[in-house]
Design an enzyme around this catalytic site. Structure first.
Site, mmCIF file in Angstrom:
data_model
loop_
_atom_site.group_PDB
_atom_site.id
_atom_site.type_symbol
_atom_site.label_atom_id
_atom_site.label_comp_id
_atom_site.label_asym_id
_atom_site.label_seq_id
_atom_site.Cartn_x
_atom_site.Cartn_y
_atom_site.Cartn_z
ATOM 1 N N ASN A 108 -7.505 35.755 -27.979
ATOM 2 C CA ASN A 108 -6.633 35.159 -28.996
ATOM 3 C C ASN A 108 -5.200 35.125 -28.471
ATOM 4 O OD1 ASN A 108 -6.385 34.324 -31.831
ATOM 5 N ND2 ASN A 108 -5.289 36.256 -32.185
ATOM 6 N N GLU A 131 -3.260 38.152 -27.157
ATOM 7 C CA GLU A 131 -2.007 37.799 -26.475
ATOM 8 C C GLU A 131 -1.921 38.297 -25.037
ATOM 9 O OE1 GLU A 131 1.054 39.025 -29.252
ATOM 10 O OE2 GLU A 131 0.230 37.758 -30.836
ATOM 11 N N ASP A 180 0.416 29.322 -39.606
ATOM 12 C CA ASP A 180 1.518 29.134 -40.550
ATOM 13 C C ASP A 180 2.520 28.167 -39.925
ATOM 14 O OD1 ASP A 180 2.744 30.953 -38.756
ATOM 15 O OD2 ASP A 180 2.766 32.596 -40.206
ATOM 16 N N GLU A 225 -4.338 32.112 -36.958
ATOM 17 C CA GLU A 225 -3.171 32.692 -37.650
ATOM 18 C C GLU A 225 -2.204 31.593 -38.093
ATOM 19 O OE1 GLU A 225 -1.389 35.852 -35.348
ATOM 20 O OE2 GLU A 225 -3.333 36.605 -34.658
ATOM 21 N N HIS A 283 1.050 29.684 -34.837
ATOM 22 C CA HIS A 283 2.296 29.980 -35.563
ATOM 23 C C HIS A 283 3.266 28.840 -35.242
ATOM 24 C CE1 HIS A 283 0.989 33.843 -36.970
ATOM 25 N NE2 HIS A 283 0.653 34.212 -35.747
HETATM 26 O O1 G2I Z 1 3.534 38.639 -35.543
HETATM 27 C C1 G2I Z 1 2.664 37.780 -36.190
HETATM 28 C C2 G2I Z 1 1.260 37.913 -35.651
HETATM 29 C C3 G2I Z 1 1.201 37.394 -34.222
HETATM 30 N N1 G2I Z 1 -0.124 37.489 -33.673
HETATM 31 C C4 G2I Z 1 -0.769 38.773 -33.784
HETATM 32 C C5 G2I Z 1 -0.703 39.324 -35.188
HETATM 33 O O2 G2I Z 1 -1.238 40.607 -35.226
HETATM 34 C C6 G2I Z 1 0.714 39.333 -35.717
HETATM 35 O O3 G2I Z 1 0.653 39.845 -37.047
HETATM 36 C C7 G2I Z 1 1.765 40.552 -37.494
HETATM 37 C C8 G2I Z 1 1.533 41.073 -38.909
HETATM 38 O O4 G2I Z 1 1.305 39.987 -39.760
HETATM 39 C C9 G2I Z 1 2.788 41.818 -39.367
HETATM 40 O O5 G2I Z 1 2.545 42.410 -40.628
HETATM 41 O O6 G2I Z 1 2.024 41.615 -36.645
HETATM 42 C C10 G2I Z 1 3.254 42.253 -36.973
HETATM 43 C C11 G2I Z 1 3.591 43.285 -35.929
HETATM 44 O O7 G2I Z 1 3.526 42.773 -34.645
HETATM 45 C C12 G2I Z 1 3.148 42.880 -38.364
HETATM 46 O O8 G2I Z 1 4.396 43.409 -38.728
HETATM 47 C C13 G2I Z 1 4.423 44.777 -38.896
HETATM 48 C C14 G2I Z 1 5.865 45.203 -39.006
HETATM 49 O O9 G2I Z 1 6.539 44.818 -37.820
HETATM 50 C C15 G2I Z 1 5.943 46.654 -39.187
HETATM 51 O O10 G2I Z 1 7.272 47.014 -39.400
HETATM 52 C C16 G2I Z 1 5.088 47.099 -40.356
HETATM 53 O O11 G2I Z 1 5.028 48.497 -40.439
HETATM 54 O O12 G2I Z 1 3.714 45.163 -40.042
HETATM 55 C C17 G2I Z 1 3.663 46.566 -40.166
HETATM 56 C C18 G2I Z 1 2.733 46.920 -41.323
HETATM 57 O O13 G2I Z 1 3.175 46.346 -42.510
#
Ligand code: G2I
Length: 508
Positions: A206, A165, A273, A271, A242
């Site tokens: 990415n 990003e 969805d 990614e 996304h």
């Molecule tokens: O935001 C969706 C994706 C966008 N592109 C980059 C990816 O890395 C990102 O993935 C998501 C994860 O799927 C989430 O699981 O990134 C989020 C954070 O930016 C992740 O969320 C975080 C929560 O915000 C936290 O509260 C939590 O502690 O996941 C953490 C672990 O479960």
């Protein structure tokens, strides 16, 4: 597969006839098993086409046995959603912890899957100590982080999202501790460090909202071109994808993939969805299926597209509800781990042309809005009608009105003057076919940013207009699609396509 039988060219006769495939499509949209879809997992179907099909995953989910079973069997590639991010792997300077990521690479090894490492350098999920560093120390901290992590996962990770990003929506570079300290050079520095640590891993940049043509993907394209010119090790571009049913499908995703491929880069959908406003209903579900299908079709159409990763495969562990309140249902499987219609749509798309996909049953009605066939504007009125028994996603529909440019400028301006859908929903442009034919050296292409056409429904009238940029006159009398009738009638000389397949009419 062209399911439209080519009939006579007369304006009243020769209405195209739709052939088989209806059963399979109906079953697909209703969520049952696709009648004619070949056997095999999503990954096996993708692998038969030279691609992988994968899913994101995360450590807590792996203790869910049913979830892990499908993750391990249906998908050939996994990406850790969080376990390899900086806040997890180096929470304090110089204190590395790869425990969580190792669980993911172990799972992959046990299930014969490849792993995309995600991610080495990102502004988010970055521990506070990095932002607190004086800028003179950021480069060393970054290269040390990359070196330690990429070295640790050498052999276990096939590809790295080295930088995640890097761009703002307008295509300017996003501010981060890295950008502040090094300017955009941080990207080349990061790629070089990753390459030094793991020369065999494919190195990616990415980002999201770079799936279609636009300012942000232009910026990624310019950056990638520059890095390649400078000999920086870069292997691919990751398009997160996304998507959301309430927004249009990414504009010209295939073309966009192709331009990156033409730079000699791989492309990956990293990614995927497709979220929606809740509750899910039939129209949203149909649009979602069509978006998933279109992504698969785009990837299949571009040789350098190496594969697709769902983020995550099930609604049960989707990130969407936490980030977009009121939205969800974004995955291929529901919260009970049952496959959704989108899953069937992906299978059908991966099975290729013989798996029962039908282009969609639509027709075009046309009338001339012109009083003169010799002036400086062409004014077609068009309606698209769903003649089938299942909803058609308008984002998949394009219509071509064929004409000749005659003398004068070969550049055009196009307008939508009125439509009950709202002209903001209608896209229009003039393009030239690969080889011109009589009455058709150009066409006006009309598309839609979204929406769904129920069985029997019509878009209603779309009043279009085009001119040459020098406002020279046309001679419309010999134009392939031109007719003089001023009331709407079925017109096979105005062709229509669903997901790129001819669905109505006879091309010139
Ligand atoms: O935001 C969706 C994706 C966008 N592109 C980059 C990816 O890395 C990102 O993935 C998501 C994860 O799927 C989430 O699981 O990134 C989020 C954070 O930016 C992740 O969320 C975080 C929560 O915000 C936290 O509260 C939590 O502690 O996941 C953490 C672990 O479960």
């Amino acid at each position: 597969m062209n399911l439209v039988k080519r009939c006579g060219r007369g304006r009243t006769g020769g209405i195209p006839v739709l052939l088989a495939g209806t059963l399979a499509l109906a079953s697909t949209l209703l969520g049952g098993p696709a009648t004619a879809a070949p056997q095999g997992t999503l990954h096996e179907l993708a692998a038969a086409q030279g691609k992988y099909f994968g899913s994101a995953t995360d450590n807590p989910e792996l203790s869910d046995a049913a979830y892990a079973a499908t993750l391990g069997s249906e998908f050939g590639q996994i990406t850790p959603g969080n376990s390899m991010k900086w806040d997890t792997t180096e929470p304090a300077e110089g204190r590395f912890d790869f425990t969580k990521g190792d669980v993911i690479t172990d799972f992959a090894r046990q299930h014969g899957q490849t792993v995309r490492g995600h991610t080495l350098v990102w502004h988010s999920q970055l521990p506070g100590w990095v932002a607190a560093l004086p800028s003179s120390r950021v480069e060393a901290a970054m290269t040390d982080h990359i070196t330690r992590e990429a070295t640790h996962y050498r052999g276990a990770v096939a590809a790295w999202d080295v930088v995640n990003e890097p761009f703002n929506e307008d295509g300017t570079f996003r501010t981060s501790p890295f950008y502040s300290a090094m300017g955009s050079d941080y990207i080349a520095t990061a790629l070089r460090a990753a390459h030094a640590a793991d020369p065999d891993a494919k190195l990616y940049l990415n980002d999201y909202n770079i799936e279609g043509l636009g300012a942000k993907s232009d910026a990624m394209y310019a950056l990638a071109s520059e890095l390649i010119d400078e000999g920086v090790p870069l292997d691919g571009v990751g398009m997160q994808a996304h998507l959301a049913v309430q927004y249009g499908f990414p504009y010209e995703m295939r073309e966009n993939m192709r331009r990156f491929a033409a730079l000699g880069l791989d492309v990956a959908v990293t990614e995927l969805d497709v979220r929606m406003q809740l509750p899910a209903d039939a129209a949203r579900t149909a649009t979602q299926s069509s978006y998933y299908r279109q992504v698969v079709e785009a990837c299949l159409a571009v040789e350098r597209c190496v594969g697709i990763t769902a983020w995550d495969y099930t609604d049960k562990y989707s990130w969407i509800p936490n980030t977009f309140p009121g939205e969800g249902s974004a995955g291929l499987y529901d919260e009970n781990l049952s496959p959704k219609p989108a899953y069937a749509a992906v299978r059908t798309a991966l099975g290729g042309e013989d798996s029962g996909g039908e282009p969609g049953a639509i027709k075009v009605r046309y009338r001339s809005g012109d009083s003169s066939a010799g002036d400086n504007q062409i004014k077609p009125g068009l309606q698209v009608v769903n003649t089938g028994t299942t909803a058609v996603s308008l984002s998949e529909v394009t219509v071509r009105y064929w004409f000749t440019g005659d003398n004068g400028a070969s550049t055009y301006a196009t307008w939508c003057d009125w439509s009950p859908l709202g002209c903001a929903t209608v896209t229009h442009r003039v393009a030239a076919p690969g080889s011109p034919s009589a009455g058709a050296d150009h066409y006006l292409e009309v598309g839609f940013t979204g929406g769904s056409l129920a069985p029997g429904a019509s878009t209603g009238e779309i009043q279009l207009r085009l001119s040459k940029t020098d406002w020279s006159d046309f001679d419309e009398s010999d134009d392939y699609s031109h007719g003089s009738g001023t009331s709407y009638g079925d017109t096979p000389e105005v062709t229509a396509y669903v997901a790129g397949d001819l669905a109505w009419g006879v091309e010139p």
